[in-house]
Design a protein around this motif. Sequence first.
Motif, PDB file in Angstrom:
ATOM      1  N   LEU A 103       0.809  -1.216   0.000  1.00  0.00           N
ATOM      2  CA  LEU A 103       0.000   0.000   0.000  1.00  0.00           C
ATOM      3  C   LEU A 103       0.844   1.268   0.000  1.00  0.00           C
ATOM      4  O   LEU A 103       0.303   2.371  -0.156  1.00  0.00           O
ATOM      5  N   ALA A 104       2.160   1.128   0.176  1.00  0.00           N
ATOM      6  CA  ALA A 104       3.023   2.283   0.414  1.00  0.00           C
ATOM      7  C   ALA A 104       3.180   3.185  -0.807  1.00  0.00           C
ATOM      8  O   ALA A 104       3.655   4.312  -0.691  1.00  0.00           O
ATOM      9  N   GLY A 105       2.809   2.686  -1.978  1.00  0.00           N
ATOM     10  CA  GLY A 105       2.897   3.518  -3.176  1.00  0.00           C
ATOM     11  C   GLY A 105       4.230   3.482  -3.882  1.00  0.00           C
ATOM     12  O   GLY A 105       4.489   4.305  -4.771  1.00  0.00           O
ATOM     13  N   THR A 106       5.109   2.544  -3.509  1.00  0.00           N
ATOM     14  CA  THR A 106       6.404   2.461  -4.174  1.00  0.00           C
ATOM     15  C   THR A 106       6.310   1.743  -5.512  1.00  0.00           C
ATOM     16  O   THR A 106       7.256   1.776  -6.299  1.00  0.00           O
ATOM     17  N   HIS A 107       5.185   1.109  -5.767  1.00  0.00           N
ATOM     18  CA  HIS A 107       4.909   0.501  -7.070  1.00  0.00           C
ATOM     19  C   HIS A 107       3.619   1.111  -7.616  1.00  0.00           C
ATOM     20  O   HIS A 107       2.853   1.741  -6.900  1.00  0.00           O
ATOM     21  N   ARG A 108       3.383   0.928  -8.894  1.00  0.00           N
ATOM     22  CA  ARG A 108       2.266   1.602  -9.574  1.00  0.00           C
ATOM     23  C   ARG A 108       0.929   1.257  -8.960  1.00  0.00           C
ATOM     24  O   ARG A 108       0.067   2.116  -8.786  1.00  0.00           O
ATOM     25  N   THR A 109       0.711  -0.013  -8.630  1.00  0.00           N
ATOM     26  CA  THR A 109      -0.529  -0.455  -8.002  1.00  0.00           C
ATOM     27  C   THR A 109      -0.210  -1.522  -6.963  1.00  0.00           C
ATOM     28  O   THR A 109       0.904  -2.066  -6.923  1.00  0.00           O
ATOM     29  N   VAL A 110      -1.197  -1.842  -6.136  1.00  0.00           N
ATOM     30  CA  VAL A 110      -1.046  -2.917  -5.160  1.00  0.00           C
ATOM     31  C   VAL A 110      -0.732  -4.229  -5.864  1.00  0.00           C
ATOM     32  O   VAL A 110       0.152  -4.983  -5.441  1.00  0.00           O
ATOM     33  N   SER A 111      -1.434  -4.517  -6.947  1.00  0.00           N
ATOM     34  CA  SER A 111      -1.224  -5.780  -7.662  1.00  0.00           C
ATOM     35  C   SER A 111       0.183  -5.876  -8.236  1.00  0.00           C
ATOM     36  O   SER A 111       0.813  -6.942  -8.195  1.00  0.00           O
ATOM     37  N   VAL A 112       0.691  -4.765  -8.768  1.00  0.00           N
ATOM     38  CA  VAL A 112       2.066  -4.761  -9.295  1.00  0.00           C
ATOM     39  C   VAL A 112       3.061  -5.014  -8.171  1.00  0.00           C
ATOM     40  O   VAL A 112       4.011  -5.782  -8.327  1.00  0.00           O
ATOM     41  N   ALA A 113       2.832  -4.375  -7.015  1.00  0.00           N
ATOM     42  CA  ALA A 113       3.719  -4.586  -5.864  1.00  0.00           C
ATOM     43  C   ALA A 113       3.717  -6.044  -5.432  1.00  0.00           C
ATOM     44  O   ALA A 113       4.782  -6.642  -5.197  1.00  0.00           O
ATOM     45  N   LEU A 114       2.534  -6.641  -5.329  1.00  0.00           N
ATOM     46  CA  LEU A 114       2.446  -8.024  -4.871  1.00  0.00           C
ATOM     47  C   LEU A 114       3.098  -8.981  -5.870  1.00  0.00           C
ATOM     48  O   LEU A 114       3.734  -9.966  -5.466  1.00  0.00           O
ATOM     49  N   ALA A 115       2.957  -8.694  -7.156  1.00  0.00           N
ATOM     50  CA  ALA A 115       3.617  -9.524  -8.174  1.00  0.00           C
ATOM     51  C   ALA A 115       5.131  -9.420  -8.035  1.00  0.00           C
ATOM     52  O   ALA A 115       5.851 -10.421  -8.148  1.00  0.00           O
TER      53      ALA A 115
END
Length: 272
Positions: free
Chosen positions: A177-189
């Motif tokens: 959720l921190a916003g370091t990636h474009r979306t939550v899904s991108v971060a989790l991937a």
Amino acid sequence: MTSSFRGASADAVATLTDELGGAVSGSPETATTVAGELFSVSQTLRTEGPLRRFVTDASLPTEAKTGLVGQVLGGKVSDATLSVVRSAVSRRWTSAGDLPHALEHVGVVSAVKGAGDQAGRLSDELFGFAQTVKDTPELRDALSDPARTLEDKARLVHSLLDGRALPATVTLVVQSLAGTHRTVSVALAEYQKVAADARNQGVATVRVARDLTDAERDRLADALSRQYGRPVHLNLLVDPTVLGGLRVEIGDDVIDGTVSSRLDDARRRLAG
């Protein structure tokens, strides 16, 4: 992933990852705690430009940088986390922005170590939550709503996952959720890829018309592992649009053995 770093930063991340293993060895609880603390330090360095520039300035003595880290973090994080951060600021970085990114990366590796022998379950839970976000517009909107605070979003995640998922999974989903990636899904991937790399695995997304039996999953995983020369973790998606067979995506490779794909090939040959 370490492949996203270049030059001195790649060397520094490799060293920090090795050192992390010694700092949290044999203690899943410590590893999960360190993961959360590294995520917090990473976010602080992203938002505090003067601090980030000071601790990545190659012209400054290492003692000055590690000393400042001790003053800022002493008593606020565990000894294991403080050791990792001190080591990080003593190293050279290709760019100042690589340091917070590296600490997040090492935090993900620590979370994986916190899952212990349930790392496979961790990967499944990350993938499953990402699919839930994708398939549930209300949840996706709630987690991406800029009007909601990070704390509010984290409470929502805890209400959904606490007691149902591994602590390491909850830690990583909150970090997404921190916003370091474009979306939550991108971060989790991305986190799942780091988790796989930490275990020397590949990750394959498999789309099928129906769920596979355990025996079928094992045969497919074994076949892919032989083909790619290392264990492969399967992310299985039951997709009604798949007409028989299966479609496998692993890295940049796509293996399409679906009926619809074969029909499309036949149509192209007839048209040609």
